[in-house]
Design a protein around this motif. Structure first.
Motif, mmCIF file in Angstrom:
data_model
loop_
_atom_site.group_PDB
_atom_site.id
_atom_site.type_symbol
_atom_site.label_atom_id
_atom_site.label_comp_id
_atom_site.label_asym_id
_atom_site.label_seq_id
_atom_site.Cartn_x
_atom_site.Cartn_y
_atom_site.Cartn_z
ATOM 1 N N LYS A 179 3.718 5.976 -5.405
ATOM 2 C CA LYS A 179 3.479 6.097 -6.876
ATOM 3 C C LYS A 179 2.468 7.315 -7.146
ATOM 4 O O LYS A 179 2.637 7.823 -8.227
ATOM 5 C CB LYS A 179 3.196 4.849 -7.390
ATOM 6 C CG LYS A 179 2.950 4.780 -8.989
ATOM 7 C CD LYS A 179 4.418 4.687 -9.744
ATOM 8 C CE LYS A 179 4.371 4.866 -11.144
ATOM 9 N NZ LYS A 179 5.783 4.866 -11.715
ATOM 10 N N ASN A 180 1.716 7.378 -6.141
ATOM 11 C CA ASN A 180 0.694 8.409 -6.314
ATOM 12 C C ASN A 180 1.031 9.827 -5.726
ATOM 13 O O ASN A 180 0.113 10.584 -5.468
ATOM 14 C CB ASN A 180 -0.896 7.764 -5.617
ATOM 15 C CG ASN A 180 -1.257 6.936 -6.710
ATOM 16 O OD1 ASN A 180 -1.108 6.841 -7.782
ATOM 17 N ND2 ASN A 180 -1.972 5.818 -6.031
ATOM 18 N N LEU B 47 7.281 4.442 2.223
ATOM 19 C CA LEU B 47 7.746 3.121 1.657
ATOM 20 C C LEU B 47 9.084 2.876 2.523
ATOM 21 O O LEU B 47 8.978 1.551 2.850
ATOM 22 C CB LEU B 47 7.964 3.455 -0.121
ATOM 23 C CG LEU B 47 8.270 1.853 -0.540
ATOM 24 C CD1 LEU B 47 7.173 0.715 -0.372
ATOM 25 C CD2 LEU B 47 8.385 2.112 -2.074
ATOM 26 N N VAL B 48 10.020 3.492 2.383
ATOM 27 C CA VAL B 48 11.150 2.901 3.325
ATOM 28 C C VAL B 48 10.763 2.700 4.611
ATOM 29 O O VAL B 48 11.179 1.526 5.018
ATOM 30 C CB VAL B 48 12.202 4.194 3.361
ATOM 31 C CG1 VAL B 48 13.338 3.748 4.256
ATOM 32 C CG2 VAL B 48 12.630 4.504 2.035
ATOM 33 N N TYR B 49 9.825 3.377 5.508
ATOM 34 C CA TYR B 49 9.326 3.034 6.659
ATOM 35 C C TYR B 49 8.582 1.508 6.675
ATOM 36 O O TYR B 49 9.200 0.754 7.600
ATOM 37 C CB TYR B 49 8.596 3.974 7.409
ATOM 38 C CG TYR B 49 8.207 3.710 8.750
ATOM 39 C CD1 TYR B 49 8.884 4.068 9.728
ATOM 40 C CD2 TYR B 49 6.834 3.213 8.703
ATOM 41 C CE1 TYR B 49 8.316 3.993 11.034
ATOM 42 C CE2 TYR B 49 6.418 2.726 10.154
ATOM 43 C CZ TYR B 49 7.317 3.283 11.286
ATOM 44 O OH TYR B 49 6.727 3.028 12.602
ATOM 45 N N LEU C 212 0.975 -1.226 -0.239
ATOM 46 C CA LEU C 212 0.130 -0.042 -0.012
ATOM 47 C C LEU C 212 0.697 1.346 0.190
ATOM 48 O O LEU C 212 0.518 2.356 -0.587
ATOM 49 C CB LEU C 212 -0.926 -0.188 1.220
ATOM 50 C CG LEU C 212 -1.971 -1.201 1.199
ATOM 51 C CD1 LEU C 212 -2.704 -1.198 2.286
ATOM 52 C CD2 LEU C 212 -2.823 -0.872 -0.003
ATOM 53 N N ALA C 213 1.879 1.150 0.825
ATOM 54 C CA ALA C 213 2.839 2.403 0.704
ATOM 55 C C ALA C 213 3.561 2.598 -0.473
ATOM 56 O O ALA C 213 3.661 3.728 -0.951
ATOM 57 C CB ALA C 213 4.043 2.177 1.516
ATOM 58 N N ALA C 214 3.869 1.407 -1.466
ATOM 59 C CA ALA C 214 4.414 1.605 -2.772
ATOM 60 C C ALA C 214 3.511 2.392 -3.618
ATOM 61 O O ALA C 214 3.519 3.134 -4.373
ATOM 62 C CB ALA C 214 4.814 0.203 -3.128
ATOM 63 N N ARG C 215 2.278 1.614 -3.499
ATOM 64 C CA ARG C 215 1.051 2.374 -4.427
ATOM 65 C C ARG C 215 0.869 3.825 -3.973
ATOM 66 O O ARG C 215 0.930 4.839 -4.662
ATOM 67 C CB ARG C 215 -0.151 1.859 -4.098
ATOM 68 C CG ARG C 215 -1.523 2.287 -4.889
ATOM 69 C CD ARG C 215 -2.783 1.978 -4.465
ATOM 70 N NE ARG C 215 -3.037 2.501 -3.117
ATOM 71 C CZ ARG C 215 -3.563 2.000 -2.016
ATOM 72 N NH1 ARG C 215 -4.398 0.993 -2.539
ATOM 73 N NH2 ARG C 215 -3.607 2.503 -0.945
ATOM 74 N N ASP C 216 1.123 4.358 -2.678
ATOM 75 C CA ASP C 216 0.670 5.679 -2.282
ATOM 76 C C ASP C 216 2.117 6.736 -2.558
ATOM 77 O O ASP C 216 1.795 7.683 -3.242
ATOM 78 C CB ASP C 216 0.663 5.755 -0.607
ATOM 79 C CG ASP C 216 -0.591 5.386 -0.247
ATOM 80 O OD1 ASP C 216 -1.624 4.928 -0.979
ATOM 81 O OD2 ASP C 216 -0.676 4.858 0.988
#
Length: 110
Positions: free
Chosen positions: A55-56, A63-65, A49-53
């Motif tokens: 990207k947006n 994403l690192v966290y 979900l962080a990767a998607r966020d």
């Protein structure tokens, strides 16, 4: 990188028998493998979900966290299974020079 992973793995190993009221690692390990796997799955979803966020437009630090949380819980899982980060690194090293498509095909998985 290996040094950091090994340091964390060593701390996890040391806390394996600690008092669950004073150590998160000991608390999670006292609940058994299924709870550890549940946490790995939860952290994997949060990472996705962080990767998607990101990207947006969200900050990459999110994403690192989440990836750090995923790696940490994966190290707890490996410890529970009497494996070390080096076991995973050895597998990655073994794959050098092999096409990812060839490696995947050799496993017979789709």
């Amino acid at each position: 990188m290996t040094d950091t992973l090994n340091k964390i793995a060593q701390i996890i190993q040391e806390r394996k028998g600690s008092d669950p009221s004073t150590s998160y690692v000991a608390l999670l390990q006292s609940k058994g493998l299924n709870k550890i796997l549940e946490k790995v799955g939860e952290e994997a979803v949060e990472t996705i979900l962080a990767a998607r966020d990101v990207k947006n437009g969200e900050e990459k630090s999110k994403l690192v966290y989440e990836t750090a949380d995923l790696w940490f819980h994966t190290l707890i899982m490996l410890s529970e299974m009497d494996l070390a980060p080096q076991d995973v690194l050895d597998e990655l090293e073994r794959r050098f020079g092999t096409s990812g498509l060839d490696e995947k095909a050799s496993r017979g998985n789709s």
